[in-house]
Design a protein around this motif. Structure first.
Motif, mmCIF file in Angstrom:
data_model
loop_
_atom_site.group_PDB
_atom_site.id
_atom_site.type_symbol
_atom_site.label_atom_id
_atom_site.label_comp_id
_atom_site.label_asym_id
_atom_site.label_seq_id
_atom_site.Cartn_x
_atom_site.Cartn_y
_atom_site.Cartn_z
ATOM 1 N N CYS A 173 35.483 87.471 65.669
ATOM 2 C CA CYS A 173 35.295 88.398 66.787
ATOM 3 C C CYS A 173 36.594 88.732 67.494
ATOM 4 O O CYS A 173 36.594 89.444 68.499
ATOM 5 C CB CYS A 173 34.276 87.806 67.772
ATOM 6 S SG CYS A 173 34.651 86.126 68.310
ATOM 7 N N ARG A 174 37.717 88.239 66.984
ATOM 8 C CA ARG A 174 38.989 88.565 67.620
ATOM 9 C C ARG A 174 39.324 90.036 67.478
ATOM 10 O O ARG A 174 38.820 90.708 66.581
ATOM 11 C CB ARG A 174 40.106 87.747 66.965
ATOM 12 C CG ARG A 174 40.602 86.590 67.823
ATOM 13 C CD ARG A 174 41.583 85.756 67.051
ATOM 14 N NE ARG A 174 42.657 86.567 66.496
ATOM 15 C CZ ARG A 174 43.963 86.315 66.672
ATOM 16 N NH1 ARG A 174 44.334 85.276 67.398
ATOM 17 N NH2 ARG A 174 44.874 87.076 66.121
ATOM 18 N N TYR A 175 40.253 90.500 68.282
ATOM 19 C CA TYR A 175 40.632 91.915 68.229
ATOM 20 C C TYR A 175 41.034 92.349 66.817
ATOM 21 O O TYR A 175 40.803 93.486 66.417
ATOM 22 C CB TYR A 175 41.765 92.212 69.237
ATOM 23 C CG TYR A 175 43.106 91.694 68.800
ATOM 24 C CD1 TYR A 175 43.469 90.370 69.053
ATOM 25 C CD2 TYR A 175 43.993 92.503 68.107
ATOM 26 C CE1 TYR A 175 44.690 89.879 68.625
ATOM 27 C CE2 TYR A 175 45.213 92.022 67.678
ATOM 28 C CZ TYR A 175 45.555 90.709 67.934
ATOM 29 O OH TYR A 175 46.753 90.221 67.499
ATOM 30 N N ALA B 1 28.070 79.483 71.936
ATOM 31 C CA ALA B 1 29.264 80.282 71.647
ATOM 32 C C ALA B 1 29.083 81.701 72.192
ATOM 33 O O ALA B 1 28.048 82.328 71.961
ATOM 34 C CB ALA B 1 29.507 80.325 70.142
ATOM 35 N N VAL B 2 30.084 82.172 72.902
ATOM 36 C CA VAL B 2 30.029 83.546 73.425
ATOM 37 C C VAL B 2 31.375 84.240 73.192
ATOM 38 O O VAL B 2 32.429 83.622 73.294
ATOM 39 C CB VAL B 2 29.713 83.601 74.943
ATOM 40 C CG1 VAL B 2 28.289 83.180 75.220
ATOM 41 C CG2 VAL B 2 30.684 82.763 75.765
ATOM 42 N N CYS B 3 31.307 85.530 72.895
ATOM 43 C CA CYS B 3 32.516 86.350 72.873
ATOM 44 C C CYS B 3 32.340 87.432 73.931
ATOM 45 O O CYS B 3 31.676 88.450 73.696
ATOM 46 C CB CYS B 3 32.761 86.998 71.518
ATOM 47 S SG CYS B 3 34.197 88.108 71.592
ATOM 48 N N PRO B 4 32.901 87.223 75.109
ATOM 49 C CA PRO B 4 32.685 88.190 76.185
ATOM 50 C C PRO B 4 33.257 89.580 75.904
ATOM 51 O O PRO B 4 32.729 90.563 76.435
ATOM 52 C CB PRO B 4 33.356 87.551 77.402
ATOM 53 C CG PRO B 4 33.988 86.296 76.948
ATOM 54 C CD PRO B 4 33.596 86.023 75.539
ATOM 55 N N GLU B 5 34.274 89.674 75.071
ATOM 56 C CA GLU B 5 34.793 91.023 74.767
ATOM 57 C C GLU B 5 33.750 91.815 73.982
ATOM 58 O O GLU B 5 33.497 92.993 74.275
ATOM 59 C CB GLU B 5 36.116 90.930 74.001
ATOM 60 C CG GLU B 5 37.253 90.452 74.901
ATOM 61 C CD GLU B 5 38.601 90.346 74.207
ATOM 62 O OE1 GLU B 5 38.824 90.980 73.165
ATOM 63 O OE2 GLU B 5 39.447 89.597 74.718
ATOM 64 N N GLU B 6 33.125 91.174 72.997
ATOM 65 C CA GLU B 6 32.066 91.882 72.258
ATOM 66 C C GLU B 6 30.869 92.146 73.168
ATOM 67 O O GLU B 6 30.253 93.218 73.093
ATOM 68 C CB GLU B 6 31.646 91.071 71.032
ATOM 69 C CG GLU B 6 32.692 91.102 69.921
ATOM 70 C CD GLU B 6 32.167 90.580 68.596
ATOM 71 O OE1 GLU B 6 31.143 89.861 68.590
ATOM 72 O OE2 GLU B 6 32.796 90.896 67.563
ATOM 73 N N LEU B 7 30.534 91.200 74.038
ATOM 74 C CA LEU B 7 29.397 91.402 74.954
ATOM 75 C C LEU B 7 29.647 92.581 75.894
ATOM 76 O O LEU B 7 28.702 93.204 76.385
ATOM 77 C CB LEU B 7 29.146 90.127 75.774
ATOM 78 C CG LEU B 7 28.492 88.976 75.001
ATOM 79 C CD1 LEU B 7 28.580 87.679 75.806
ATOM 80 C CD2 LEU B 7 27.035 89.298 74.676
ATOM 81 N N GLY B 8 30.912 92.892 76.143
ATOM 82 C CA GLY B 8 31.247 94.035 76.987
ATOM 83 C C GLY B 8 31.175 95.364 76.253
ATOM 84 O O GLY B 8 31.462 96.415 76.836
#
Ligand code: SF4
Length: 141
Positions: free
Chosen positions: A17-19, A40-47
């Motif tokens: 999920c990294r840039y 586990a959460v990826c807040p950038e994807e959640l945004g």
């Protein structure tokens, strides 16, 4: 229902999920995830940001891509969504966040010059967690 003990940046458990579409897997967190102990959460994807996506850094309080596109609102939204997910897991004991990121970085973040230099500060999600969830946070390099 599982009772995760650790809130973890999703890239650290192997999610790509990294840039740049890669992960930052760390063995001890992958194992904890496999054991069911990790939320586990990826807040950038959640945004709502896509993967891959342009790299971004915090500069003068805004989150900007290297092409100067302002993604501050997506960062705020993603941090809020990830926080709400964390608040629904009362069993959490500790948080592991990917170091230096403008979202998950804790204590040190890239300085906004896209030159690899670090400055003191927190990413948008780390800031939210510090103010709303009183749990120990360990940055992971
Ligand atoms: S926002 Fe956090 S979890 Fe997502 S890729 Fe960046 S450092 Fe990893």
């Amino acid at each position: 229902m599982s009772s995760p003990k650790f809130l973890v940046s999703a890239c650290l458990v192997g999610q790509k999920c990294r840039y740049d579409g890669k992960d930052q897997a760390r063995d001890f967190l992958v194992k904890a995830h496999q054991a069911g102990d990790v939320l586990a959460v990826c807040p950038e994807e959640l945004g709502g940001l896509p993967t891959p996506r342009p790299p971004a850094e915090i500069f003068q309080g805004r989150v900007l891509t290297h092409q100067n596109v302002d993604v501050t609102e997506q960062y705020r939204l993603g941090a809020e969504k990830a926080l709400q997910i964390a608040l629904q897991a009362p069993s959490l004991e500790k948080i592991y966040l990917k170091s230096n990121s403008p979202m998950c970085g804790c204590g040190k973040i890239y300085d906004g010059s896209f030159s690899g230099k670090l400055t003191s500060g927190d990413g948008i999600f780390a800031r939210e967690l510090k103010s709303k969830l009183k749990l120990p946070i360990e940055p992971v390099d």
